[in-house]
Structures are given as structure tokens and as C-alpha cells.
Design a protein around this motif. Sequence first.
Motif, PDB file in Angstrom:
ATOM      1  N   GLY A  43      -3.653   6.394 -13.066  1.00  0.00           N
ATOM      2  CA  GLY A  43      -4.090   5.473 -11.698  1.00  0.00           C
ATOM      3  C   GLY A  43      -4.207   4.683 -11.287  1.00  0.00           C
ATOM      4  N   LEU A  93      -1.530   1.877 -11.074  1.00  0.00           N
ATOM      5  CA  LEU A  93      -0.777   2.773  -9.261  1.00  0.00           C
ATOM      6  C   LEU A  93      -1.747   1.558  -7.919  1.00  0.00           C
ATOM      7  N   ALA A 130      -0.341   8.394 -12.961  1.00  0.00           N
ATOM      8  CA  ALA A 130       0.916   7.222 -12.004  1.00  0.00           C
ATOM      9  C   ALA A 130       1.414   7.580 -11.574  1.00  0.00           C
ATOM     10  N   VAL A 160       6.210   1.302 -10.437  1.00  0.00           N
ATOM     11  CA  VAL A 160       5.690   1.685 -11.755  1.00  0.00           C
ATOM     12  C   VAL A 160       7.056   0.924 -12.330  1.00  0.00           C
TER      13      VAL A 160
END
Length: 585
Positions: free
Chosen positions: A407, A410, A482, A494
Motif C-alpha cells: 500500500g 501505491l 495495492a 502498479v
Amino acid sequence: MELWTSTHGGALLAAAVLLPFVGMLLGLLLGGRQVQRVAFVFMPLGLALALAITAAWLGEGQTLVYLLGGWAPPLGIALRADGPAVAMLLTVAGVVCGIGIYARADFGTPLGVKESRAAFSYWLLLMAVWGALNLVFVSGDLFTLYVALELLTFAGVPLVCLAGGGETLRAALRYMLFALCGSVLYLLGAVLLYGGYGTLDIPLLADAVQPEPIAWAALALMTAGLLAKTALFPLHIWLPPAHGGAPAAASAVLSALVIKGSWFLVVRLWFDVMPGVVTLPSAQLLGALGAMAIVIGSVVALRQERLKLLVAYSTMAQIGYLFLMFPLAFDATGNALMHGAALSGGLLQAVSHATAKAAMFMAAGLIYAALGHDRIADLAGVARALPVSVLAFVLAGIALMGVVPSGAYLAKKLLLDAADGSGQWWWTIVLQGGAVFTAGYVVLVLVSVLRRRSAALVLVKRVSRRSEFAALALAAASLLLALAALGPVPCHLVSNPLAPKELATTVLVLVGGALLALGLSRAPLLATGRSAAGASDGRLRQAALAVGMAFEQADRLARRWPVASISLLTLAALFGGLLLVSVPK
């Protein structure tokens, strides 16, 4: 008008607030061994309720609203849940469940004992923190938010001193007193807004507030007060001592969850209540404080001798990332605060931090329980003895570094997009360089636990497998976050983690982190001792150590009461002055 009517599913918001408090009251009534059982009944119910709120929000396609008693603002109180609130409700529910599973080993009532004070208190406080956070996320007016923040503070303070002892009590009192100083500033700002505009309801206030002295003063006071509760540098006076003596299950709650309440309210103030009042110079100050927190917190983390304090200063550093989004949320002209990539990146960073930081504290607590200490220099052989705990710690650290598909990766991509779109290139350096600092303390711990021992490692306690896998699950969730976020964000952000560019970036970050750990760690990182390169390496090491000691001195100075108090008032004055520099058109 939809704003003044309850939406379908809005009643779930009231249930989300009430459910943890009902569990707390029921546990208090039943007492003894029953309080843990009550908590384990209400935790899955709360998670299911958070999932139901998410489904209702997705189905409605708009903000969920519930009018308490059927009275619309300004006479009544409305609960509201937009996208950020829904994301935080779901995150907190998941993390509370993970921490609860972990804490069962530490705060279970032993057989043959009717009641354990620490266990009884912990489960009640955990549910209180959960309910207070839910109220923070769905509150629709600034006074209800004040009440929620105070509930959160008074539930969080006792968690610090659950272990007992004079040091932990002093740390808890320090936390409470400084948090109350922040509360006074927040409440003073709310009083000014009510006196100037006659309402504290967020949508009504957003329509009425203007860039004028009363709004500037209120925003400056409230922002400074909330920063004290969030422990953003240099207002982190309470954070290291609070984590140093608190049990790991309590530190996980404080670091992963409690500080998110005041941070979320800063987001509400800036983006929803007074987006027309904030200015780019004031946002740059918030970002600068975040950058200072990243650098100083990371360097001091590398200087720690105890694993738990390393994670505590890592928390101080990671809090800094949560404030980088504020300057990046402005458009290219610097006049408008936008709900865009920067806000999404900041929220994703908060979710990633909550899961990863909880896992790191939990893993550190398991290592402490197994060895009877958490001295980093004496962790040799731990990787073989506690492979799951070490894996959880490392995966959480890698997730915070921003490696694909975490996470934090991202979030960093979204913030970099915002920096590029707004022309603020200097924040790109902070975002890219911050990962190197995170890699530094991950490498430091990894090298320590992978060392061979000359004698067999003696474990003083066998840790719970359930607790180990709870920590591992939260770490894995942060590392794979993500993938879960691909729906509401552009998929092109991504990349393939095995792509040459991503691999090269990861290698460079790890190498940079290793160099920082080599230079700044208190003890030599490599067991082989001095480098064969000779005196030049010795001089470089000495220079790096001098820098590290200077940062430690700055940290100790900032955490003194007179300095922290002056810093709090100075920041309030600075924000007020910078709000005057460039008034949005």
C-alpha cells in the motif's frame, strides 16, 4: 435535499459507534473472565458491520447520512460516512481483530484466576478505543469530533501504563497532559468558529466560512492542537516514552490506531471544512514538519539499542509521511486544495501504516516475550528460533519501504503523481529518499537476527503460534494492499515487481539503507568488526556517528516540557501567519 435526510444504510453508522461501547458496558457488567469472551464476540460483529457499511456506501454511490433523532443540522446532529471514512472504518475493524487475536496470549485471564486487572482493563480499553475512532470517522460536526477525540485520549492513556511501574505511569501522565494541551487549542478554535458562523456542522460551516481573521485563527489553533495529539515532530514529547514501557499489544493500538483519529480530523478540517481558507505556504509548513519527522525519526531509530524503541521512533518517522499530502493536494496555481491523487495517497498511506505498524509492534513484542529482552545487539539466532515473528517484522518493514505491491508503494506513486502535476519537485526527493531511511532500520534488525550464535539460544517463554500468525497476517495485508486498492485507483500505477526498473529501485533502496545502518547504528553492523579499508572508513564512521548523536540531542531537546510547550504555541502562531501570506482567490 439529500444532505438533510438519512440515506439507505445510514443507520449502520450509529450501530458502528454504539456496538463497541455496548460491548464495553457488557464486559464491565459481567466482569472477570467474561470480558475477553465479550470482546471476541463483538470483534467479528464489528468487522461484519464495517463490511456492511462499505457495501452500503458502494451501493448508494454517495455519502451515507444518518440524522440522530430525525433532527437535521443545525438543530440536530448528523452522522456521515464518505469514502475516506468508510476506508478508515474498515481498516480499524480489521486491525482491531488482528490485535485482539494477538493479545489473547498476553491478556488472557489465567485458569483458576477469577479476574486479572490488566486483562480486564485491556479488553475494555480496546473496545473503547474502537468506538471512539468510529465516532471520529462518522461525526458530522466539530463538537462531536471534540467529544470523540477526548474519548479516544482517555481510552488510550491507560493503555500506556497497563504494565504498571513508575516509568509507565509518568509516560501516561505526560501523554495525557500534552494531549489535553492540544485539546484546549482545538476547543478554542471551535468556539471561535461557532461564534463567527453560528454552526459547527461540517457542510454548513464549509458553505459559510470565509478567508478572514476569525477563520485563520481558528484553523491555526485547531491544527496545532491536533498535531500535538498526533505526535508530529517536534510535538512528539509523549510518543517514545509511551511506547517504551507499554505492552506490545497496547503499543500496537496506540501506534496503528489512536494517532489516526487526530490525523483524520486534520484532513477533515483542511479538505472539507476550510479548503478555501488554507494556503499553500501553510501546507508547505505541514509538509516540512513531516519531512523533519521522517529524517530525525529514522536516524534516531537507527541509534536505538532496544527493538521496541526502534519501532517507536519508526512510528514517529512514518507519521511524517501522513502530512506530505497536504502541500501536494494543491493545484499547479497553488490556490485550490483538491480532492485528488494526493488525498487518495495520504489515506492509502494511513491504511498501510496501520496494518504494518501493528504487525511490527506485535512481532517485537513476541521477540521480547521469547527472549526476556529486546536488545538489538543480542538478537543473534532469533531468525532460526522465531522464524514467523521475524518474517512478520521484515514483511511489515518492506511494506513500509514502499515495495511493489504494498500500500505504501501505491501511496507513494499517487503522491509522486501529485508532485509532478503541481510542479513541487522538492517533495519528490523526500518521497524517494524516505524509503532509504526505512530500509536502514529494517536492514539493521535483519542483520542482527540472522547472525549466528556461538552458543544455543535460550528462550524464556514459548510464544503463541496464534499471535505470530496474527502479526504475519497484518504484515501480509500491508504488503499486498495495492492489489486490493486497484478498483478506485488507476491500474497503471502498479508495476510488475520483477520489472528491471522496479528491481533496480528496490536494490538501490536496500543498498542505501544498508549504508545508513553501517554508519549510524550505535554498534557496528557487521560482526567482522572494522573495515579493512583503513583510517578513511574510520573517519566516515565517526562523522556519521557524530551526526547521529546530534540528531539524538535534537530529539531529547524537543521532548523537554518547556521546548515542547513553546513549540506548540510557536506552530500555532506560524500557521496563523502563513495563512495570511497567500489568501486563496
